[in-house]
Design a protein around this motif. Structure first.
Motif, PDB file in Angstrom:
ATOM      1  N   LYS A  65      15.913  44.653 -21.974  1.00  0.00           N
ATOM      2  CA  LYS A  65      15.120  44.079 -22.559  1.00  0.00           C
ATOM      3  C   LYS A  65      15.673  42.714 -23.178  1.00  0.00           C
ATOM      4  O   LYS A  65      15.229  41.713 -23.083  1.00  0.00           O
ATOM      5  CB  LYS A  65      14.447  44.608 -23.630  1.00  0.00           C
ATOM      6  CG  LYS A  65      13.462  45.836 -23.458  1.00  0.00           C
ATOM      7  CD  LYS A  65      12.757  46.371 -24.458  1.00  0.00           C
ATOM      8  CE  LYS A  65      11.792  47.287 -23.916  1.00  0.00           C
ATOM      9  NZ  LYS A  65      11.082  48.013 -25.262  1.00  0.00           N
ATOM     10  N   ASP A  93      21.944  47.019 -28.712  1.00  0.00           N
ATOM     11  CA  ASP A  93      21.533  47.765 -27.669  1.00  0.00           C
ATOM     12  C   ASP A  93      20.784  46.704 -26.545  1.00  0.00           C
ATOM     13  O   ASP A  93      19.510  46.672 -26.844  1.00  0.00           O
ATOM     14  CB  ASP A  93      20.932  48.955 -27.889  1.00  0.00           C
ATOM     15  CG  ASP A  93      20.517  49.969 -26.571  1.00  0.00           C
ATOM     16  OD1 ASP A  93      20.785  49.467 -25.706  1.00  0.00           O
ATOM     17  OD2 ASP A  93      19.759  50.898 -26.707  1.00  0.00           O
ATOM     18  N   ARG A  95      19.285  47.558 -23.735  1.00  0.00           N
ATOM     19  CA  ARG A  95      18.279  48.262 -22.983  1.00  0.00           C
ATOM     20  C   ARG A  95      16.959  48.269 -24.010  1.00  0.00           C
ATOM     21  O   ARG A  95      15.934  47.906 -23.268  1.00  0.00           O
ATOM     22  CB  ARG A  95      18.688  49.752 -22.851  1.00  0.00           C
ATOM     23  CG  ARG A  95      19.824  49.837 -21.823  1.00  0.00           C
ATOM     24  CD  ARG A  95      19.609  50.937 -21.162  1.00  0.00           C
ATOM     25  NE  ARG A  95      21.014  51.152 -20.346  1.00  0.00           N
ATOM     26  CZ  ARG A  95      21.347  50.424 -19.188  1.00  0.00           C
ATOM     27  NH1 ARG A  95      20.837  49.780 -18.853  1.00  0.00           N
ATOM     28  NH2 ARG A  95      22.626  50.712 -18.665  1.00  0.00           N
ATOM     29  N   SER A  96      17.130  48.470 -25.200  1.00  0.00           N
ATOM     30  CA  SER A  96      16.098  48.307 -26.114  1.00  0.00           C
ATOM     31  C   SER A  96      15.777  47.176 -26.970  1.00  0.00           C
ATOM     32  O   SER A  96      14.508  47.028 -27.483  1.00  0.00           O
ATOM     33  CB  SER A  96      16.068  49.556 -27.278  1.00  0.00           C
ATOM     34  OG  SER A  96      17.113  49.232 -28.120  1.00  0.00           O
ATOM     35  N   MET A  98      17.418  46.578 -29.706  1.00  0.00           N
ATOM     36  CA  MET A  98      17.445  46.733 -30.934  1.00  0.00           C
ATOM     37  C   MET A  98      18.968  46.485 -31.433  1.00  0.00           C
ATOM     38  O   MET A  98      19.886  46.842 -30.594  1.00  0.00           O
ATOM     39  CB  MET A  98      16.872  48.208 -31.262  1.00  0.00           C
ATOM     40  CG  MET A  98      15.682  48.358 -31.187  1.00  0.00           C
ATOM     41  SD  MET A  98      15.070  50.147 -31.531  1.00  0.00           S
ATOM     42  CE  MET A  98      15.750  50.567 -33.053  1.00  0.00           C
TER      43      MET A  98
END
Length: 133
Positions: A65, A93, A95-96, A98
């Motif tokens: 993301k 992170d 990927r998320s 966050m």
């Protein structure tokens, strides 16, 4: 030439009681899992940070993301707590998208376990970094 006894005693004392700074054992260059990128962990005052310094040309980025780039700060504000444990930091992170709480555990001189979590370390994910140097 004879050395005074005090120098001999100081030498023996320093040999037996040499102190190493274990807190800096994580400083250096680390590969992420799959060797898709390298992270440089460094110290600023009493805190440890990590930034991406290299990304493999063939690294899979379509499932991320956040598109991390060289210089992207992935670890922030970790402090040395005790032998082989750094806590109180944040992990970004990609990927998320966050930023979560984190802790790092040095398993051995070439293996660093990084756990990102929300709330309790019980609710998170661990990634393993391997020393690149």
């Amino acid at each position: 030439m004879k050395f005074p006894k005090i120098f001999l005693l100081l030498f023996i004392f320093s040999s037996f009681f040499s102190f190493t700074d274990d807190s800096e054992k994580i400083v250096g260059i680390w590969f992420t899992e799959g060797k898709g990128s390298k992270i440089q962990i460094y110290k600023v005052e009493k805190e440890y940070f990590g930034k991406i310094i290299w990304i493999a040309p063939n690294a899979k980025k379509e499932d991320l993301k956040v598109k991390p780039t060289v210089g992207y700060q992935i670890f922030k504000k970790f402090t040395y707590e005790e032998k082989n444990l750094w806590t109180g930091g944040q992990v970004s992170d990609p990927r998320s998208g966050m930023t979560v709480s984190g802790k790092m555990t040095l398993k051995d001189e070439k293996t660093l376990s990084v756990r990102g979590f929300v709330g309790s370390p019980m609710f998170g994910k661990t990634v393993i970094l391997t020393r690149a140097e």
